[in-house]
Design a protein around this motif. Structure first.
Motif, PDB file in Angstrom:
ATOM      1  N   ALA A  44      47.790  32.257   8.450  1.00  0.00           N
ATOM      2  CA  ALA A  44      49.000  31.428   8.450  1.00  0.00           C
ATOM      3  C   ALA A  44      50.208  32.203   8.966  1.00  0.00           C
ATOM      4  CB  ALA A  44      49.259  30.915   7.040  1.00  0.00           C
ATOM      5  N   ALA A  45      50.209  33.531   8.691  1.00  0.00           N
ATOM      6  CA  ALA A  45      51.379  34.340   9.079  1.00  0.00           C
ATOM      7  C   ALA A  45      51.196  35.007  10.449  1.00  0.00           C
ATOM      8  CB  ALA A  45      51.623  35.412   8.022  1.00  0.00           C
ATOM      9  N   ARG A  46      50.021  34.829  11.074  1.00  0.00           N
ATOM     10  CA  ARG A  46      49.672  35.627  12.266  1.00  0.00           C
ATOM     11  C   ARG A  46      50.695  35.494  13.403  1.00  0.00           C
ATOM     12  NH1 ARG A  46      43.940  34.926  13.180  1.00  0.00           N
ATOM     13  NH2 ARG A  46      43.795  36.590  11.643  1.00  0.00           N
ATOM     14  N   GLU A  47      51.035  34.272  13.758  1.00  0.00           N
ATOM     15  CA  GLU A  47      51.923  34.118  14.928  1.00  0.00           C
ATOM     16  C   GLU A  47      53.274  34.771  14.678  1.00  0.00           C
ATOM     17  OE1 GLU A  47      52.182  30.546  17.090  1.00  0.00           O
ATOM     18  OE2 GLU A  47      50.001  30.294  17.162  1.00  0.00           O
ATOM     19  N   ALA A  48      53.789  34.578  13.472  1.00  0.00           N
ATOM     20  CA  ALA A  48      55.089  35.188  13.145  1.00  0.00           C
ATOM     21  C   ALA A  48      54.968  36.711  13.100  1.00  0.00           C
ATOM     22  CB  ALA A  48      55.573  34.663  11.803  1.00  0.00           C
ATOM     23  N   ASN A  49      53.880  37.197  12.495  1.00  0.00           N
ATOM     24  CA  ASN A  49      53.694  38.656  12.405  1.00  0.00           C
ATOM     25  C   ASN A  49      53.521  39.296  13.771  1.00  0.00           C
ATOM     26  OD1 ASN A  49      53.928  39.032   9.662  1.00  0.00           O
ATOM     27  ND2 ASN A  49      51.745  38.741   9.242  1.00  0.00           N
ATOM     28  N   ALA A  50      52.905  38.547  14.688  1.00  0.00           N
ATOM     29  CA  ALA A  50      52.631  39.118  16.015  1.00  0.00           C
ATOM     30  C   ALA A  50      53.926  39.469  16.745  1.00  0.00           C
ATOM     31  CB  ALA A  50      51.802  38.148  16.839  1.00  0.00           C
ATOM     32  N   VAL A  51      54.980  38.696  16.520  1.00  0.00           N
ATOM     33  CA  VAL A  51      56.243  38.980  17.233  1.00  0.00           C
ATOM     34  C   VAL A  51      57.218  39.805  16.391  1.00  0.00           C
ATOM     35  CG1 VAL A  51      56.142  37.025  18.824  1.00  0.00           C
ATOM     36  CG2 VAL A  51      57.158  36.696  16.565  1.00  0.00           C
ATOM     37  N   LEU A  52      56.873  39.955  15.116  1.00  0.00           N
ATOM     38  CA  LEU A  52      57.729  40.737  14.214  1.00  0.00           C
ATOM     39  C   LEU A  52      57.713  42.210  14.605  1.00  0.00           C
ATOM     40  CD1 LEU A  52      59.079  40.056  11.305  1.00  0.00           C
ATOM     41  CD2 LEU A  52      57.108  41.304  10.415  1.00  0.00           C
ATOM     42  N   GLU A  53      58.831  42.863  14.545  1.00  0.00           N
ATOM     43  CA  GLU A  53      58.881  44.305  14.846  1.00  0.00           C
ATOM     44  C   GLU A  53      59.303  45.016  13.558  1.00  0.00           C
ATOM     45  OE1 GLU A  53      58.419  47.598  17.247  1.00  0.00           O
ATOM     46  OE2 GLU A  53      57.803  45.554  17.711  1.00  0.00           O
ATOM     47  N   PRO A  54      58.341  45.350  12.671  1.00  0.00           N
ATOM     48  CA  PRO A  54      58.753  46.012  11.405  1.00  0.00           C
ATOM     49  C   PRO A  54      59.527  47.289  11.719  1.00  0.00           C
ATOM     50  CG  PRO A  54      56.390  45.520  11.411  1.00  0.00           C
ATOM     51  CD  PRO A  54      56.885  45.302  12.799  1.00  0.00           C
ATOM     52  N   GLU A  97      44.579  39.745  20.938  1.00  0.00           N
ATOM     53  CA  GLU A  97      44.365  38.778  22.025  1.00  0.00           C
ATOM     54  C   GLU A  97      45.519  37.788  22.096  1.00  0.00           C
ATOM     55  OE1 GLU A  97      40.261  37.596  22.532  1.00  0.00           O
ATOM     56  OE2 GLU A  97      39.933  39.709  23.014  1.00  0.00           O
ATOM     57  N   LEU A  98      46.167  37.582  20.970  1.00  0.00           N
ATOM     58  CA  LEU A  98      47.369  36.735  20.966  1.00  0.00           C
ATOM     59  C   LEU A  98      48.425  37.377  21.873  1.00  0.00           C
ATOM     60  CD1 LEU A  98      47.710  34.212  19.190  1.00  0.00           C
ATOM     61  CD2 LEU A  98      48.968  35.597  17.544  1.00  0.00           C
ATOM     62  N   LYS A  99      48.495  38.687  21.804  1.00  0.00           N
ATOM     63  CA  LYS A  99      49.510  39.424  22.551  1.00  0.00           C
ATOM     64  C   LYS A  99      49.089  39.693  24.000  1.00  0.00           C
ATOM     65  CE  LYS A  99      52.064  43.700  22.232  1.00  0.00           C
ATOM     66  NZ  LYS A  99      52.041  45.039  21.688  1.00  0.00           N
ATOM     67  N   ASN A 100      47.806  40.078  24.188  1.00  0.00           N
ATOM     68  CA  ASN A 100      47.384  40.557  25.522  1.00  0.00           C
ATOM     69  C   ASN A 100      46.439  39.612  26.261  1.00  0.00           C
ATOM     70  OD1 ASN A 100      48.429  43.449  25.207  1.00  0.00           O
ATOM     71  ND2 ASN A 100      47.133  43.217  23.424  1.00  0.00           N
ATOM     72  N   GLY A 101      46.066  38.523  25.630  1.00  0.00           N
ATOM     73  CA  GLY A 101      45.189  37.560  26.292  1.00  0.00           C
ATOM     74  C   GLY A 101      43.730  37.726  25.907  1.00  0.00           C
ATOM     75  N   GLU A 102      43.000  36.636  26.069  1.00  0.00           N
ATOM     76  CA  GLU A 102      41.579  36.602  25.719  1.00  0.00           C
ATOM     77  C   GLU A 102      40.792  37.635  26.529  1.00  0.00           C
ATOM     78  OE1 GLU A 102      38.848  32.969  25.745  1.00  0.00           O
ATOM     79  OE2 GLU A 102      40.702  32.262  24.761  1.00  0.00           O
ATOM     80  N   GLY A 103      39.824  38.233  25.898  1.00  0.00           N
ATOM     81  CA  GLY A 103      38.976  39.200  26.606  1.00  0.00           C
ATOM     82  C   GLY A 103      39.431  40.639  26.443  1.00  0.00           C
ATOM     83  N   THR A 104      40.655  40.831  25.906  1.00  0.00           N
ATOM     84  CA  THR A 104      41.187  42.201  25.785  1.00  0.00           C
ATOM     85  C   THR A 104      40.320  43.060  24.851  1.00  0.00           C
ATOM     86  OG1 THR A 104      43.406  41.318  26.048  1.00  0.00           O
ATOM     87  CG2 THR A 104      43.244  43.565  25.215  1.00  0.00           C
ATOM     88  N   ILE A 105      39.889  42.469  23.750  1.00  0.00           N
ATOM     89  CA  ILE A 105      39.131  43.259  22.770  1.00  0.00           C
ATOM     90  C   ILE A 105      37.818  43.735  23.372  1.00  0.00           C
ATOM     91  CG2 ILE A 105      37.839  43.055  20.581  1.00  0.00           C
ATOM     92  CD1 ILE A 105      40.263  41.661  19.407  1.00  0.00           C
ATOM     93  N   GLU A 106      37.121  42.847  24.034  1.00  0.00           N
ATOM     94  CA  GLU A 106      35.829  43.240  24.612  1.00  0.00           C
ATOM     95  C   GLU A 106      36.037  44.289  25.704  1.00  0.00           C
ATOM     96  OE1 GLU A 106      33.240  40.074  25.780  1.00  0.00           O
ATOM     97  OE2 GLU A 106      31.584  41.520  25.730  1.00  0.00           O
ATOM     98  N   LYS A 107      37.148  44.176  26.434  1.00  0.00           N
ATOM     99  CA  LYS A 107      37.397  45.109  27.533  1.00  0.00           C
ATOM    100  C   LYS A 107      37.872  46.484  27.034  1.00  0.00           C
ATOM    101  CE  LYS A 107      39.701  45.335  31.936  1.00  0.00           C
ATOM    102  NZ  LYS A 107      41.054  45.215  32.417  1.00  0.00           N
ATOM    103  N   ARG A 108      38.757  46.489  26.030  1.00  0.00           N
ATOM    104  CA  ARG A 108      39.397  47.755  25.660  1.00  0.00           C
ATOM    105  C   ARG A 108      38.770  48.432  24.435  1.00  0.00           C
ATOM    106  NH1 ARG A 108      44.643  47.984  27.750  1.00  0.00           N
ATOM    107  NH2 ARG A 108      44.535  50.189  27.235  1.00  0.00           N
ATOM    108  N   ILE A 109      38.229  47.663  23.506  1.00  0.00           N
ATOM    109  CA  ILE A 109      37.634  48.291  22.305  1.00  0.00           C
ATOM    110  C   ILE A 109      36.247  47.678  22.018  1.00  0.00           C
ATOM    111  CG2 ILE A 109      39.673  49.210  21.146  1.00  0.00           C
ATOM    112  CD1 ILE A 109      39.931  46.600  19.574  1.00  0.00           C
TER     113      ILE A 109
END
Ligand code: MEZ
Length: 541
Positions: free
Chosen positions: A16-26, A394-406
């Motif tokens: 529920a908090a993901r979208e807000a947390n993704a742009v949050l800069e703690p 993937e929210l930040k960098n787009g689909e496929g990032t996880i499989e490509k980078r990690i």
């Protein structure tokens, strides 16, 4: 797969908090906040977990209880009759340890024309190098400089690094990357051939070079091939159990023990390089570890008995994100690169409670605080953890990032039916790195003449905390330097003096004089996972 109700309920809050947390800069913590946090929650500050040494070159200084027990233990050769006139191996440079530092050292010693041999208690490549994931730092981009790298690492290490060692580390980093590249390491590159670089905790520039999330395995594969292709002898499943000196107190070889048959062999050498790696398998303070099976601080014990001083042996690195669930991979490394790519640390209520790229000691202490005094951890059958919200990547960098980078991380969790592209993962600090070790000068020599040290067995390169990616770097820079220095030194004399093990007797005498009576023998060689069963203990190393 997450099955327990408390985890499922918490995941709903995280989602529920993901979208807000993704742009949050703690916000980043202030220096005062960090100091207080570390003093209260970091395991290095838990005084009851340390003992003051009463014998040896660091007498009067504190080290973890488990290490003190091994440093002040009996020699494995105490009751043996060792014949030092029967030489099994006679070399110029003896390298103890077959990881990244040992292999780099051996390659450069070979380049220097020295007759070189590696001895390793497991196999070449069974090492923490192989386990390293996220990358290797080097300031080789136009917006960066070794000076900037120095400032980041010096600050991150609490201004305690030995300046001459850190200077070497950062100034020789670009060449280390080039060397590895020339040997065949496949670093991540963009289509035009530019190296892909990312941030790590505490870095002011993107200088982490990686081979996806198996950077260490790629580097180790290359170094191992190079050692074997050159025909450098590797004596495997053979541990160094004591160093040998000459009558002038200079390093002159090692007593070796076959791990299977326990047969004793003598190696004589003009110079010796300790590259035995870390200590995670001592499980300080009961922590799980990201380390390989053989990480038991042997090099520190060997060096200490011949009188080499240790530096910062009281400081360890707890990687903030070890696996907290599932149990089968408990303590395994979740690379910092996951946070570099945008995943944030989130508590049981779905709150992003800290900046994801604080330095490691601060991040680990912050997670421990969240799970202890603040009561915001997620309980598991084995303990507790916080969420690392991987779908944010993937929210930040787009689909496929996880499989490509990690991809390795994705696969590790997929085996346990957790899809890190869709579900967060549960993490808690894991024992990762020995910040301290044997004190060396800039050429890699310890306080004992002709005894060199490289890699994780060294203390002082990073100070009291190490930044991500500076360890893969130090094994290359200091491994190569130790190999060059040791071969050059070996070329300055023809014959090794008369061999002696008198120092072992002298150390034993010191133990007695200090009133230390112990059954413990060291070096430990392998961890004992015997769960108190004496039958297992019989065969223990
Ligand atoms: O330097 C390290 O310890 C490292 C790169 C670890 C990681 O998080 O991947």
């Amino acid at each position: 797969m997450y099955t327990s109700q408390n985890m499922l309920d918490s995941i709903k809050k995280v989602e529920a908090a993901r979208e807000a947390n993704a742009v949050l800069e703690p916000r980043r913590m202030t220096a005062e906040e960090k100091e207080k946090l570390l003093a209260t929650y970091h395991p290095d500050y838990k005084q009851s977990e340390f003992a003051v040494l009463t014998v040896g070159p660091n007498k009067g200084e504190k080290v973890p209880l488990e290490l003190a027990e091994l440093l002040q233990a009996n020699s494995r050769i105490k009751d043996m009759d060792i014949d030092l006139t029967k030489i099994d191996y006679d070399v110029d440079v003896l390298v103890i340890g077959g990881g990244g530092a040992g292999s780099s050292a051996a390659i450069e010693a070979d380049n220097g024309g020295a007759k070189t041999m590696i001895v390793t208690k497991l196999r070449i490549g069974d090492a923490n190098t192989m386990m390293a994931e996220g990358g290797i730092q080097a300031a080789d981009k136009p917006n960066d400089s070794p000076a900037q790298h120095y400032l980041d690492a010096f600050g991150g290490g609490h201004f305690a690094a030995k300046p001459e060692l850190l200077y070497r580390l950062v100034t020789e980093a670009p060449d280390a990357i080039q060397w590895l590249s020339d040997l065949g390491v496949e670093f991540d590159k963009t289509e035009d051939g530019t190296m892909v670089t990312t941030h790590g905790g505490g870095t002011s520039r993107k200088r982490m070079h990686a081979a996806k999330d198996y950077s260490g395995a790629e580097i180790m594969r290359t170094l191992r091939d190079e050692v074997l292709n050159r025909g450098i002898p590797v004596v495997d499943f053979t541990a160094a159990i004591e160093l040998i000196l000459d009558k002038d107190g200079k390093a002159a070889g090692a007593v070796l023990m076959n791990m299977e048959t326990r047969e004793i062999k003598i190696a004589r050498a003009k110079t010796v390089i300790i590259a035995t790696g870390g200590a995670g398998r001592l499980h300080y303070q009961g922590f799980p570890t990201s380390n390989h099976y053989g990480a038991t601080a042997d090099g520190l014990v060997l060096a200490y008995r011949v009188g080499a001083k240790l530096l910062y042996a009281d400081t360890l690195q707890y990687h903030p994100t070890g696996v907290a669930y599932p149990e089968q991979i408990f303590g395994a490394l979740v690379t910092e690169k996951v946070r570099s790519l945008g995943a944030k640390l989130v508590n049981v209520n779905g709150e992003a409670f800290m900046h994801p790229l604080e330095t490691r000691d601060v991040s680990a202490a912050s997670i421990i605080r969240e799970c202890s005094d603040r009561g915001n951890g997620v309980a598991t059958a084995e303990g507790v953890g916080v969420w690392l919200d991987t779908p944010m990547i993937e929210l930040k960098n787009g689909e496929g990032t996880i499989e490509k980078r990690i991809p390795a991380m994705m696969r590790m969790f997929a085996k346990h039916n957790i899809d890190i592209r869709k579900e967060p993962i549960l993490v808690y600090p894991t024992l990762h790195y020995q910040n301290g070790g044997i004190d060396i000068s800039a050429d890699g020599m310890s306080g004992v003449e002709n005894l060199y040290v490289a890699g994780e067995a060294v203390g002082g390169i990073h100070g009291r905390n190490r930044l991500m990616g500076n360890s893969l770097l130090d094994i290359i820079v200091f491994g190569r330097n130790a190999g060059k220095s040791a071969s050059a030194k070996a070329a300055t004399f023809d014959k090794v003096g008369e061999l002696t093990l008198e120092h072992v007797k002298a150390f034993d005498k010191q133990l007695k004089e200090a009133g230390i009576e112990t059954d413990v023998v060291s070096p430990k060689l392998l961890p004992t996972y015997n769960h108190g069963n004496p039958e297992f203990e019989k065969g223990a190393f």
